[in-house]
Structures are given as structure tokens and as C-alpha cells.
Design a protein around this motif. Structure first.
Motif, short mmCIF file in Angstrom:
data_model
loop_
_atom_site.label_atom_id
_atom_site.label_comp_id
_atom_site.label_asym_id
_atom_site.label_seq_id
_atom_site.Cartn_x
_atom_site.Cartn_y
_atom_site.Cartn_z
N MET A 1 35.02 44.56 55.89
CA MET A 1 34.22 45.49 55.12
C MET A 1 34.82 45.69 53.73
O MET A 1 34.10 45.71 52.75
N ALA A 2 36.12 45.87 53.66
CA ALA A 2 36.78 46.07 52.37
C ALA A 2 36.64 44.84 51.50
O ALA A 2 36.51 44.94 50.28
N GLN A 3 36.68 43.66 52.14
CA GLN A 3 36.54 42.41 51.40
C GLN A 3 35.16 42.30 50.78
O GLN A 3 35.01 41.86 49.65
N ALA A 4 34.13 42.71 51.51
CA ALA A 4 32.76 42.65 50.99
C ALA A 4 32.59 43.60 49.81
O ALA A 4 31.94 43.26 48.82
N ARG A 5 33.20 44.77 49.89
CA ARG A 5 33.12 45.74 48.80
C ARG A 5 33.80 45.17 47.55
O ARG A 5 33.28 45.33 46.44
N LYS A 6 34.93 44.53 47.72
CA LYS A 6 35.65 43.94 46.59
C LYS A 6 34.82 42.84 45.94
O LYS A 6 34.72 42.77 44.71
N ILE A 7 34.19 42.01 46.74
CA ILE A 7 33.35 40.93 46.22
C ILE A 7 32.15 41.50 45.46
O ILE A 7 31.81 41.02 44.37
N MET A 8 31.53 42.54 46.00
CA MET A 8 30.38 43.15 45.32
C MET A 8 30.80 43.77 43.99
O MET A 8 30.07 43.68 43.01
N MET A 9 31.97 44.37 43.93
CA MET A 9 32.46 44.95 42.68
C MET A 9 32.67 43.86 41.63
O MET A 9 32.32 44.04 40.47
N TYR A 10 33.24 42.73 42.05
CA TYR A 10 33.41 41.61 41.12
C TYR A 10 32.06 41.12 40.59
O TYR A 10 31.91 40.84 39.41
N ILE A 11 31.09 41.02 41.47
CA ILE A 11 29.76 40.55 41.06
C ILE A 11 29.14 41.53 40.06
O ILE A 11 28.57 41.12 39.05
N VAL A 12 29.27 42.82 40.33
CA VAL A 12 28.70 43.83 39.42
C VAL A 12 29.40 43.77 38.06
O VAL A 12 28.74 43.80 37.02
N VAL A 13 30.72 43.66 38.05
CA VAL A 13 31.47 43.60 36.79
C VAL A 13 31.08 42.36 36.01
O VAL A 13 30.85 42.43 34.79
N ILE A 14 30.96 41.23 36.67
CA ILE A 14 30.57 39.99 35.99
C ILE A 14 29.16 40.12 35.42
O ILE A 14 28.89 39.71 34.29
N PHE A 15 28.24 40.72 36.18
CA PHE A 15 26.88 40.91 35.70
C PHE A 15 26.85 41.81 34.47
O PHE A 15 26.15 41.52 33.49
N VAL A 16 27.60 42.91 34.50
CA VAL A 16 27.63 43.83 33.37
C VAL A 16 28.21 43.12 32.13
O VAL A 16 27.65 43.23 31.03
N LEU A 17 29.29 42.41 32.30
CA LEU A 17 29.88 41.69 31.17
C LEU A 17 28.92 40.64 30.62
O LEU A 17 28.77 40.49 29.41
N TYR A 18 28.24 39.92 31.50
CA TYR A 18 27.27 38.91 31.07
C TYR A 18 26.14 39.56 30.27
O TYR A 18 25.73 39.06 29.22
N THR A 19 25.66 40.70 30.75
CA THR A 19 24.58 41.41 30.05
C THR A 19 25.03 41.87 28.68
O THR A 19 24.29 41.73 27.70
N ILE A 20 26.23 42.41 28.59
CA ILE A 20 26.74 42.89 27.30
C ILE A 20 26.92 41.74 26.33
O ILE A 20 26.58 41.86 25.15
N ILE A 21 27.43 40.62 26.80
CA ILE A 21 27.69 39.48 25.92
C ILE A 21 26.40 38.84 25.45
O ILE A 21 26.26 38.51 24.27
#
Length: 54
Positions: A1-21
Motif C-alpha cells: 500500500m505504501a509503495q502504491a502511494r509513493k508511485i502515485m505521488m511521483y506520477i502527480v509530481v511529474i504531471f505537475v512539472l510537465y504542465t508547468i514546463i
């Protein structure tokens, strides 16, 4: 469960950075809309509390 949360956080951060760039103007606009919403909510709560006191 903790691993899935960590992966989702990475995906969200990458999406936000991609959108900003790729579209900084649109990202800034979305942030502004978000802060305006928070501000409006805080004003509403303040008015509600003021009316309760009166």
C-alpha cells in the motif's frame, strides 16, 4: 500500500512539472483560480462566523 502511494505521488509530481514546463501561463492561471477560490471560501466562513456572533 505504501509503495502504491509513493508511485502515485511521483506520477502527480511529474504531471505537475510537465504542465508547468509546457504551459506556464495556463499553470499560473490555474493557481490563481485556486487561490481565489480559497480566498472566497475564507471570506464566506468569516462572514458566517460574524453573523453567528451578532
Amino acid at each position: 500500500m505504501a509503495q502504491a502511494r509513493k508511485i502515485m505521488m511521483y506520477i502527480v509530481v511529474i504531471f505537475v512539472l510537465y504542465t508547468i514546463i509546457t504551459s506556464p501561463a495556463r499553470a499560473a492561471q490555474l493557481v490563481q483560480i485556486g487561490f481565489e477560490g480559497i480566498s472566497s471560501a475564507a471570506k464566506g466562513i468569516g462572514q458566517f462566523m460574524s453573523q453567528l456572533v451578532k
